[in-house]
Scaffold this motif. Structure first.
Motif, PDB file in Angstrom:
ATOM      1  N   MET A   1       0.848  -1.187   0.000  1.00  0.00           N
ATOM      2  CA  MET A   1       0.000   0.000   0.000  1.00  0.00           C
ATOM      3  C   MET A   1       0.890   1.246   0.000  1.00  0.00           C
ATOM      4  SD  MET A   1      -3.432   0.640   0.954  1.00  0.00           S
ATOM      5  CE  MET A   1      -4.266   2.169   1.115  1.00  0.00           C
ATOM      6  N   LEU A   2       0.546   2.180  -0.825  1.00  0.00           N
ATOM      7  CA  LEU A   2       1.334   3.398  -0.949  1.00  0.00           C
ATOM      8  C   LEU A   2       1.082   4.342   0.213  1.00  0.00           C
ATOM      9  CD1 LEU A   2       0.812   4.303  -4.683  1.00  0.00           C
ATOM     10  CD2 LEU A   2       2.741   3.129  -3.654  1.00  0.00           C
ATOM     11  N   ASP A   3       2.153   5.020   0.632  1.00  0.00           N
ATOM     12  CA  ASP A   3       1.936   6.037   1.651  1.00  0.00           C
ATOM     13  C   ASP A   3       1.406   7.305   0.986  1.00  0.00           C
ATOM     14  OD1 ASP A   3       4.092   7.722   0.837  1.00  0.00           O
ATOM     15  OD2 ASP A   3       5.475   6.716   2.187  1.00  0.00           O
ATOM     16  N   ASN A   4       0.853   8.188   1.797  1.00  0.00           N
ATOM     17  CA  ASN A   4       0.213   9.396   1.266  1.00  0.00           C
ATOM     18  C   ASN A   4       1.163  10.292   0.500  1.00  0.00           C
ATOM     19  OD1 ASN A   4      -2.370   8.811   2.118  1.00  0.00           O
ATOM     20  ND2 ASN A   4      -2.151   9.906   4.051  1.00  0.00           N
ATOM     21  N   GLN A   5       2.408  10.372   0.944  1.00  0.00           N
ATOM     22  CA  GLN A   5       3.363  11.244   0.279  1.00  0.00           C
ATOM     23  C   GLN A   5       3.613  10.778  -1.158  1.00  0.00           C
ATOM     24  OE1 GLN A   5       7.128  11.532   2.322  1.00  0.00           O
ATOM     25  NE2 GLN A   5       7.526  13.563   1.485  1.00  0.00           N
ATOM     26  N   ILE A   6       3.767   9.477  -1.341  1.00  0.00           N
ATOM     27  CA  ILE A   6       3.969   8.938  -2.689  1.00  0.00           C
ATOM     28  C   ILE A   6       2.707   9.125  -3.519  1.00  0.00           C
ATOM     29  CG2 ILE A   6       4.332   6.838  -4.039  1.00  0.00           C
ATOM     30  CD1 ILE A   6       6.171   5.860  -1.769  1.00  0.00           C
ATOM     31  N   HIS A   7       1.579   8.801  -2.948  1.00  0.00           N
ATOM     32  CA  HIS A   7       0.322   8.939  -3.686  1.00  0.00           C
ATOM     33  C   HIS A   7       0.090  10.384  -4.118  1.00  0.00           C
ATOM     34  CE1 HIS A   7      -4.091   9.042  -4.294  1.00  0.00           C
ATOM     35  NE2 HIS A   7      -3.800   7.931  -4.934  1.00  0.00           N
ATOM     36  N   ASN A   8       0.322  11.321  -3.222  1.00  0.00           N
ATOM     37  CA  ASN A   8       0.147  12.739  -3.567  1.00  0.00           C
ATOM     38  C   ASN A   8       1.088  13.163  -4.680  1.00  0.00           C
ATOM     39  OD1 ASN A   8      -1.877  13.062  -1.662  1.00  0.00           O
ATOM     40  ND2 ASN A   8      -0.482  13.787  -0.077  1.00  0.00           N
ATOM     41  N   TRP A   9       2.340  12.683  -4.637  1.00  0.00           N
ATOM     42  CA  TRP A   9       3.296  13.020  -5.686  1.00  0.00           C
ATOM     43  C   TRP A   9       2.813  12.480  -7.029  1.00  0.00           C
ATOM     44  CZ3 TRP A   9       6.030  10.907  -9.562  1.00  0.00           C
ATOM     45  CH2 TRP A   9       7.028  11.695 -10.139  1.00  0.00           C
ATOM     46  N   ILE A  10       2.340  11.246  -7.039  1.00  0.00           N
ATOM     47  CA  ILE A  10       1.876  10.621  -8.278  1.00  0.00           C
ATOM     48  C   ILE A  10       0.699  11.384  -8.859  1.00  0.00           C
ATOM     49  CG2 ILE A  10       0.729   8.548  -9.209  1.00  0.00           C
ATOM     50  CD1 ILE A  10       2.659   6.944  -7.327  1.00  0.00           C
ATOM     51  N   ILE A  11      -0.245  11.768  -8.033  1.00  0.00           N
ATOM     52  CA  ILE A  11      -1.405  12.514  -8.512  1.00  0.00           C
ATOM     53  C   ILE A  11      -0.983  13.863  -9.092  1.00  0.00           C
ATOM     54  CG2 ILE A  11      -3.573  13.622  -7.812  1.00  0.00           C
ATOM     55  CD1 ILE A  11      -3.479  10.428  -8.033  1.00  0.00           C
ATOM     56  N   LYS A  12      -0.098  14.560  -8.396  1.00  0.00           N
ATOM     57  CA  LYS A  12       0.403  15.842  -8.918  1.00  0.00           C
ATOM     58  C   LYS A  12       1.103  15.645 -10.257  1.00  0.00           C
ATOM     59  CE  LYS A  12       0.887  18.073  -4.455  1.00  0.00           C
ATOM     60  NZ  LYS A  12       1.790  18.536  -3.419  1.00  0.00           N
ATOM     61  N   ARG A  13       1.865  14.568 -10.374  1.00  0.00           N
ATOM     62  CA  ARG A  13       2.591  14.285 -11.620  1.00  0.00           C
ATOM     63  C   ARG A  13       1.607  13.988 -12.756  1.00  0.00           C
ATOM     64  NH1 ARG A  13       6.949  15.242 -14.730  1.00  0.00           N
ATOM     65  NH2 ARG A  13       7.770  13.358 -15.670  1.00  0.00           N
ATOM     66  N   ILE A  14       0.571  13.229 -12.475  1.00  0.00           N
ATOM     67  CA  ILE A  14      -0.433  12.943 -13.502  1.00  0.00           C
ATOM     68  C   ILE A  14      -1.078  14.237 -13.977  1.00  0.00           C
ATOM     69  CG2 ILE A  14      -2.715  11.895 -13.911  1.00  0.00           C
ATOM     70  CD1 ILE A  14      -1.762   9.595 -12.044  1.00  0.00           C
ATOM     71  N   ILE A  15      -1.486  15.075 -13.055  1.00  0.00           N
ATOM     72  CA  ILE A  15      -2.119  16.351 -13.413  1.00  0.00           C
ATOM     73  C   ILE A  15      -1.153  17.206 -14.223  1.00  0.00           C
ATOM     74  CG2 ILE A  15      -3.044  18.516 -12.477  1.00  0.00           C
ATOM     75  CD1 ILE A  15      -4.117  16.754 -10.103  1.00  0.00           C
ATOM     76  N   GLU A  16       0.091  17.297 -13.768  1.00  0.00           N
ATOM     77  CA  GLU A  16       1.116  18.070 -14.477  1.00  0.00           C
ATOM     78  C   GLU A  16       1.272  17.595 -15.923  1.00  0.00           C
ATOM     79  OE1 GLU A  16       6.001  18.162 -14.364  1.00  0.00           O
ATOM     80  OE2 GLU A  16       4.916  17.619 -12.552  1.00  0.00           O
ATOM     81  N   LEU A  17       1.367  16.294 -16.120  1.00  0.00           N
ATOM     82  CA  LEU A  17       1.568  15.755 -17.467  1.00  0.00           C
ATOM     83  C   LEU A  17       0.323  15.911 -18.331  1.00  0.00           C
ATOM     84  CD1 LEU A  17       3.695  12.615 -16.577  1.00  0.00           C
ATOM     85  CD2 LEU A  17       4.479  14.692 -17.742  1.00  0.00           C
ATOM     86  N   LEU A  18      -0.852  15.757 -17.749  1.00  0.00           N
ATOM     87  CA  LEU A  18      -2.084  15.976 -18.516  1.00  0.00           C
ATOM     88  C   LEU A  18      -2.145  17.405 -19.033  1.00  0.00           C
ATOM     89  CD1 LEU A  18      -4.740  14.073 -16.370  1.00  0.00           C
ATOM     90  CD2 LEU A  18      -4.058  13.520 -18.709  1.00  0.00           C
ATOM     91  N   ILE A  19      -1.791  18.353 -18.179  1.00  0.00           N
ATOM     92  CA  ILE A  19      -1.811  19.765 -18.584  1.00  0.00           C
ATOM     93  C   ILE A  19      -0.753  20.022 -19.649  1.00  0.00           C
ATOM     94  CG2 ILE A  19      -1.338  22.124 -17.781  1.00  0.00           C
ATOM     95  CD1 ILE A  19      -2.659  21.227 -15.076  1.00  0.00           C
ATOM     96  N   GLN A  20       0.472  19.545 -19.431  1.00  0.00           N
ATOM     97  CA  GLN A  20       1.550  19.747 -20.399  1.00  0.00           C
ATOM     98  C   GLN A  20       1.184  19.187 -21.769  1.00  0.00           C
ATOM     99  OE1 GLN A  20       5.168  17.995 -18.931  1.00  0.00           O
ATOM    100  NE2 GLN A  20       5.463  19.559 -17.374  1.00  0.00           N
ATOM    101  N   GLN A  21       0.519  18.047 -21.775  1.00  0.00           N
ATOM    102  CA  GLN A  21       0.193  17.363 -23.026  1.00  0.00           C
ATOM    103  C   GLN A  21      -1.178  17.738 -23.574  1.00  0.00           C
ATOM    104  OE1 GLN A  21       0.766  13.155 -22.267  1.00  0.00           O
ATOM    105  NE2 GLN A  21       2.770  13.520 -21.386  1.00  0.00           N
ATOM    106  N   ASN A  22      -1.870  18.629 -22.847  1.00  0.00           N
ATOM    107  CA  ASN A  22      -3.202  19.076 -23.254  1.00  0.00           C
ATOM    108  C   ASN A  22      -4.126  17.883 -23.502  1.00  0.00           C
ATOM    109  OD1 ASN A  22      -5.095  21.088 -23.740  1.00  0.00           O
ATOM    110  ND2 ASN A  22      -4.718  21.037 -25.946  1.00  0.00           N
ATOM    111  N   ARG A  23      -4.105  16.949 -22.545  1.00  0.00           N
ATOM    112  CA  ARG A  23      -4.927  15.748 -22.641  1.00  0.00           C
ATOM    113  C   ARG A  23      -6.017  15.795 -21.587  1.00  0.00           C
ATOM    114  NH1 ARG A  23      -0.813  10.785 -22.887  1.00  0.00           N
ATOM    115  NH2 ARG A  23      -2.721   9.632 -23.282  1.00  0.00           N
ATOM    116  N   THR A  24      -7.057  15.044 -21.825  1.00  0.00           N
ATOM    117  CA  THR A  24      -8.176  14.988 -20.886  1.00  0.00           C
ATOM    118  C   THR A  24      -8.148  13.667 -20.117  1.00  0.00           C
ATOM    119  OG1 THR A  24      -9.667  13.941 -22.473  1.00  0.00           O
ATOM    120  CG2 THR A  24      -9.599  16.376 -22.462  1.00  0.00           C
TER     121      THR A  24
END
Length: 88
Positions: A1-24
């Motif tokens: 099970m992932l700890d919150n710090q890792i999970h939060n980083w992953i979510i931020k990274r997903i959002i960052e990449l979606l925005i950079q790539q202009n994807r939905t």
């Protein structure tokens, strides 16, 4: 099970990449064979991502896990690497 710090980083990274790539979210979900609601639940924090889905989403957004995790803090990277290795 992932700890919150890792999970939060992953979510931020997903959002960052979606925005950079202009994807939905629906585009990403379709590419990953996941429901849009599943990814939305991850991003909103309603559910924690499974390791398998982190791998799938990370590769879909970055081409490889190395690229997805390229700017992650080393201590967090060691933790997620152990989780991924345990999957094998």
């Amino acid at each position: 099970m992932l700890d919150n710090q890792i999970h939060n980083w992953i979510i931020k990274r997903i959002i960052e990449l979606l925005i950079q790539q202009n994807r939905t979210l629906p585009e990403l979900a379709n590419e990953c064979n996941l429901a849009s609601a599943t990814i939305q639940n991850y991003i909103s924090g309603k559910t924690t991502m499974k390791i398998e889905n982190i791998i799938t989403v990370g590769v879909a957004l970055s081409g490889s896990l190395n690229n997805f995790f390229d700017n992650m803090d080393a201590s967090l990277y060691r933790k997620i690497s152990v989780e991924i290795q345990n999957l094998k």
